[in-house]
Design a protein around this motif. Structure first.
Motif, mmCIF file in Angstrom:
data_model
loop_
_atom_site.group_PDB
_atom_site.id
_atom_site.type_symbol
_atom_site.label_atom_id
_atom_site.label_comp_id
_atom_site.label_asym_id
_atom_site.label_seq_id
_atom_site.Cartn_x
_atom_site.Cartn_y
_atom_site.Cartn_z
ATOM 1 N N ALA A 1 13.494 -25.333 9.380
ATOM 2 C CA ALA A 1 12.596 -26.138 8.551
ATOM 3 C C ALA A 1 13.340 -27.279 7.867
ATOM 4 N N ASP A 2 14.426 -26.961 7.169
ATOM 5 C CA ASP A 2 15.182 -28.002 6.470
ATOM 6 C C ASP A 2 15.897 -28.920 7.447
ATOM 7 N N GLY A 3 16.341 -28.375 8.578
ATOM 8 C CA GLY A 3 17.004 -29.211 9.578
ATOM 9 C C GLY A 3 16.079 -30.285 10.122
ATOM 10 N N LEU A 4 14.829 -29.917 10.366
ATOM 11 C CA LEU A 4 13.852 -30.907 10.850
ATOM 12 C C LEU A 4 13.502 -31.922 9.765
ATOM 13 N N SER B 1 19.796 -28.097 11.842
ATOM 14 C CA SER B 1 19.043 -26.840 11.933
ATOM 15 C C SER B 1 19.970 -25.631 12.005
ATOM 16 N N SER B 2 21.110 -25.790 12.654
ATOM 17 C CA SER B 2 22.049 -24.668 12.758
ATOM 18 C C SER B 2 22.657 -24.315 11.412
ATOM 19 N N GLY C 1 24.511 -20.690 -5.492
ATOM 20 C CA GLY C 1 23.573 -21.072 -6.526
ATOM 21 C C GLY C 1 23.026 -22.476 -6.365
ATOM 22 N N TYR C 2 23.549 -23.221 -5.390
ATOM 23 C CA TYR C 2 23.083 -24.587 -5.160
ATOM 24 C C TYR C 2 22.400 -24.694 -3.808
ATOM 25 N N SER C 3 21.461 -25.619 -3.716
ATOM 26 C CA SER C 3 20.680 -25.786 -2.493
ATOM 27 C C SER C 3 20.257 -27.242 -2.373
ATOM 28 N N LEU C 4 19.488 -27.547 -1.330
ATOM 29 C CA LEU C 4 18.958 -28.897 -1.187
ATOM 30 C C LEU C 4 18.013 -29.235 -2.334
#
Length: 494
Positions: A34-37, A28-29, A91-94
């Protein structure tokens, strides 16, 4: 025999809570709440499935549960660091991670079929990218889901390997079922390259699961009478194994076919019905899987036969240049010639990947992939069984040990031992063999012979590794028109 843990262990439960709480805080940090959970919940499910399987296994114990938790936490940490790496470039993400090679191809195939936002990619076997597509449909687009799926498959394979070890050996050695299950899982930790590929965005984890499911089902033919012919369960597990394998890499079904034939031979009259049902499943999976794959049966035959297509794509110049110098035009040789070369190709398959990297900075993941020394010791113990124990009547563990051996030989013959990933699904099948040797040593058998065997084995392995290091340096320096490191050091000394 005790089956399952009757009550939850409080320290273990607290440790599990702590691991996932730390995961939630760290994820989460960096990625946001949201994505951390999402990452934490995905990892939690990936852990709870094999944890539930283990909880209901015969011979389960606290040490076995600790092994699973420690391994899960370690693999989660490595996997999380890779998620960070894949999303650290602008430019990149999950949702759109920075992937390369086969992982990129599989991910883009799934994303193309999901929303058409990327170009179409051709894949040979659609099973694994199809799983990614299904995950996108249910949970939305994110690289977290397929990574967690592979983590779950890998951890479940570890548990199933421990269960198979217990099932095969508890009536053959003096060790308790708890010790055998725990030992089978613990020995899996020696397979570092196997584990690292299991948490990559590749189909390896799916194949691990399929092979270990098939192995556990087949172990019923060699199990004690109180576990033999749990017919519907073993048939169901074999069916699931065939479905997975038929989808993700159809060609591995030939190894399962060999396993069925090997296991039924000692008691053909008794086990023919079960073997026939399993062979029918393999046949159906081969037909359906080959229909959807880019490889036809004709292509399967050409892979085994060799030829210019195989020569162009395997054992090529570059990092494998010195293999090419030794093996030559392997795939153009006659079947007899390649069979005569098996001692060499089996050796290459055993040592590859070498415990060193060439060129560039070595990442943590690459270093873990090359943590080969435990595997070498693992192999030394296994070879002791085949050369010293297997031929002793009343001392060996039965027919099981020959299935992984034949499969290992088949892969070396077809691929010249040049692709280390291809043999990884077979490695866990040797764990019951290694555990059998260790149990015999603990019982006081073969200790003197084993000591001499391992002394000679360590000397030979050391000599081979030093020779291969020099050969590889010479090949690389030749390509770069530079003197090899070994000669450079010799020059300095003089």
């Amino acid at each position: 025999m005790k089956k399952g843990l009757t009550t939850p262990n409080l320290p273990l439960l607290l440790a599990e809570v702590l691991v996932f709480a730390v995961c939630a805080v760290i994820a989460s940090s960096h990625f946001g709440m949201a994505d951390g959970l999402k990452i934490t919940l995905a990892y939690l499910v990936a852990y709870l499935v094999p944890r539930t399987v283990l909880h209901h296994a015969r011979g389960v114990s606290l040490p076995a549960c600790v092994v699973l938790l420690v391994l899960a936490a370690s693999l989660m940490a490595v996997d999380y660091l890779r998620l960070v790496e894949w999303t650290s470039v602008d430019g990149y993400s999950l949702r759109l991670p920075n992937l390369e090679s086969d992982p990129r191809k599989y991910y883009k195939w799934a994303l193309f079929h999901y929303d058409g936002s990327v170009p179409w990619e051709k894949v040979i076997f659609p099973g694994f990218p199809g799983m990614i597509y299904c995950l996108f449909k249910v949970f939305g687009v994110s690289v977290v889901w397929p990574q967690a799926l592979n983590l779950m498959f890998t951890l479940t394979s570890v548990v199933l390997t421990g269960m198979t070890t217990r099932r095969l050996l508890y009536h053959r050695v003096k060790a308790s079922p708890e010790t055998l299950l725990f030992g089978g899982m613990l020995l899996y930790l020696a397979l570092a390259y196997n584990l690292m590929m299991g948490i990559s965005l590749l189909k390896e984890a799916s194949i691990y699961l399929a092979i270990t499911l098939a192995g556990f089902a087949l172990s019923s033919m060699a199990a004690h009478d109180d576990e033999r012919f749990r017919l519907w369960r073993d048939i169901a597990l074999m069916a699931l194994a065939c479905v997975i394998m038929g989808a993700v890499r159809t060609t591995y079904l030939y190894l399962v076919l060999v396993g069925i034939v090997v296991m039924v031979l000692p008691h053909l009259r008794r086990d023919w019905g079960m073997a026939l049902a399993m062979l029918a499943m393999v046949a159906v999976a081969l037909l359906v899987g080959t229909h959807f794959a880019a490889y036809s049966f004709d292509r399967h035959a050409k892979i085994v036969d060799g030829g210019w297509n195989m020569q162009r794509f395997y054992v090529i110049r570059g990092t494998q240049g010195f293999y090419r110098d030794v093996i030559g035009y392997y795939f153009l040789y006659s079947p007899l010639h390649r069979a005569v070369m098996l001692p060499l190709t089996l050796s290459i398959q055993f040592f590859n990947p070498f415990p060193w990297a060439t060129g560039g900075d070595v990442t943590l993941f690459e270093w873990l992939c090359r943590l080969s020394y435990p595997w070498y010791l693992f192999g030394g113990v296994g070879l002791f069984y085949y050369f010293v124990i297997s031929w002793r009547r009343g001392e060996n563990m039965g027919i099981w040990a020959w299935w992984p051996a034949i499969s290992y030989i088949m892969l070396a013959y077809v691929m010249a031992g040049s692709v280390a990933r291809y043999v990884l699904p077979v490695q866990p099948l040797f764990i019951p063999v290694v555990m059998f040797v260790l149990c015999r040593l603990f019982e006081g058998r073969f200790r003197k012979a084993f000591t001499w065997w391992m002394v000679v084995f360590v000397i030979l392995v050391s000599a081979v590794l030093l020779s291969c290091l020099e050969l590889q340096e010479q090949a690389i320096s030749k390509a770069l028109h530079m003197p090899p490191l070994v000669e450079y050091v010799k020059g300095l000394l003089h």
